[in-house]
Design an enzyme around this catalytic site. Structure first.
Site, PDB file in Angstrom:
ATOM      1  NE  ARG A 198      -4.367  -1.551   1.804  1.00 11.89           N
ATOM      2  CZ  ARG A 198      -5.332  -1.828   2.663  1.00 11.89           C
ATOM      3  NH1 ARG A 198      -5.178  -1.532   3.940  1.00 11.89           N
ATOM      4  NH2 ARG A 198      -6.456  -2.381   2.267  1.00 11.89           N
ATOM      5  CE  LYS A 214     -21.241 -18.211   6.032  1.00  9.67           C
ATOM      6  NZ  LYS A 214     -21.574 -17.718   7.381  1.00  9.67           N
ATOM      7  N   GLY A 260     -13.232  -3.357   0.561  1.00  8.33           N
ATOM      8  CA  GLY A 260     -14.636  -2.960   0.727  1.00  8.33           C
ATOM      9  C   GLY A 260     -15.111  -1.951  -0.293  1.00  8.33           C
ATOM     10  N   GLY A 306      -9.954  -9.121  -1.008  1.00  9.91           N
ATOM     11  CA  GLY A 306      -8.846  -9.745  -0.292  1.00  9.91           C
ATOM     12  C   GLY A 306      -8.488 -11.138  -0.768  1.00  9.91           C
TER      13      GLY A 306
END
Length: 394
Positions: free
Chosen positions: A36, A195, A375, A352
């Site tokens: 990063r 999921k 996100g 991720g």
């Protein structure tokens, strides 16, 4: 896209408040992965080259508006200096930033202490945002990964001064625009993960935007079960079956083809090199669990990629962390990478597990663009407006 870039700003003699994401992993006081930090270097060097003085604004961890010494950005300074080849001075307080010492004025790059030490940051307090804006002349947001947060340093500050996107933010936005905003068709999306319930908004948005949607991982089991197939002891959200059927109906109405596994790799235990077999998707034994897509499924994904012009990838196709259940993810990723390298496919990936899976497959380097935003990348794929981007448009 109404946002400006650094190219649109006169930086000479200006103090540039630069929001960055250097929320890096640390162990024993040492940065263990400087990715990063490395990705913000072009923005900082560009500001310096054009006569600007960067004051970096960043967060580290979740101190929740309190000073937590273990979450000081001091730990990132050596890695920042190494990446930039310049000195970086930490401004420990906002008061110190408002009244710079001669030493701080002479420094190449200034770094404001963890912005989340201040309660006004996450509350997006107007007075706090205005105080931040008082530290400089221009605001540059280079933290796409924080763009889904409406905080003082990502949105509030932009209301008080000329604002633009940094090079990393610009690259993210241009890649995302190429992938979903105005893509070359056909568009294929690969969505995997455990999921369905965590990716409802994502799937609902994608079926109206892409031509083919490949569903893999544990999510695929839920869709197979929703079609009446037995999935044995596989990870599966049986209660989500009605929702899965709704998504398939919505896809049909939108002209989006959903590709589910035609064959699957099953095992009796979740362990590396567990005894396994490949069976048709409708023939999972009662005492087995599906851990990967089979070669026939991989061939279908490959054919979809061959006919596509644009690919969006989020999530693995199987239990990629353990061999041999990484086969489908590795094979599909390498195929997408080869097409991208040959200039036949624009490939954008993020999330991720996605980055980890593509790195493990040795495919990441040849993808057109890989987002490290997590996100924010997911919310963009879900079709949501990101406050940090909207603020730049303002």
């Amino acid at each position: 896209m109404g946002w400006k870039t650094l190219d649109d700003m006169d930086l000479s003699g200006k103090t540039v408040l630069t929001r960055v994401d250097i929320n890096v992993p640390v162990k024993d006081g040492i940065v263990t992965d400087a990715t990063r930090i490395e990705r913000i270097v072009p923005t900082i060097k560009d500001i310096l080259a054009r006569g600007g003085k960067p004051i970096l604004i960043a967060h580290f961890g979740r101190p929740k508006g309190k000073v937590v010494l273990d979450m000081s950005l001091r730990v990132a300074v050596p890695a920042l200096e190494a990446a930039l080849g310049r000195s970086v001075t930490l401004l420990e307080t906002l008061e110190g930033a408002e009244a710079l010492t001669d030493e701080a004025k002479a420094a190449d790059v200034l770094l404001l202490e963890n912005i989340r030490f201040h309660p006004g940051e996450e509350a997006n307090d107007a007075a706090f945002a205005k105080r931040l804006a008082g530290l400089g002349n221009i605001y540059c947001n280079d933290a796409f990964s924080a763009a889904h947060r409406a905080h003082a340093s990502t949105t509030g500050i932009a209301q008080h001064m000329p604002s633009c996107a940094g090079r990393l933010m610009q690259a993210e936005l241009e890649a995302l625009e190429a992938a979903l905003g105005a893509p070359q068709r056909p568009v294929v999306a690969v969505v995997g993960g455990a999921k369905v319930s965590t990716k409802l908004d994502l799937l609902g948005n994608l079926v109206e935007k892409v031509d083919q949607l490949v569903i893999g991982g544990g999510m695929a089991n839920t869709f197979l079960a929703a079609q009446g197939l037995n999935v044995g002891k596989s990870l599966c959200e049986h209660d989500m079956a009605p929702t899965a059927r709704e998504i398939m109906t919505k896809a049909g109405a939108a002209g989006c083809e959903i590709l589910l596994p035609a064959d699957v790799v099953v095992a009796r235990e979740f362990a590396a090199n567990a005894a396994n077999e490949t069976v048709p998707a409708h023939a999972c034994p009662e005492d087995a669990m599906i851990l990967d897509a089979g070669p026939q499924s991989v061939a279908r994904v490959g054919a979809a990629l061959d006919s596509a012009k644009t690919l969006i990838w989020n999530g693995p196709l199987g239990a990629f962390e353990i061999e041999p259940f990484d086969m489908a993810t590795n094979a599909a990723a390498k195929h997408a990478a080869a097409l991208s390298k040959a200039g036949k496919l624009t490939s954008v990936a993020g999330g991720g597990d996605t980055v980890a899976a593509l790195n493990k497959a040795g495919a990441a380097e040849d993808f057109t663009y890989i987002s490290t935003a997590g996100g924010a990348f997911l919310e963009w794929m879900e079709g949501k407006e990101l406050p940090g981007v909207a603020a730049l448009n303002g």
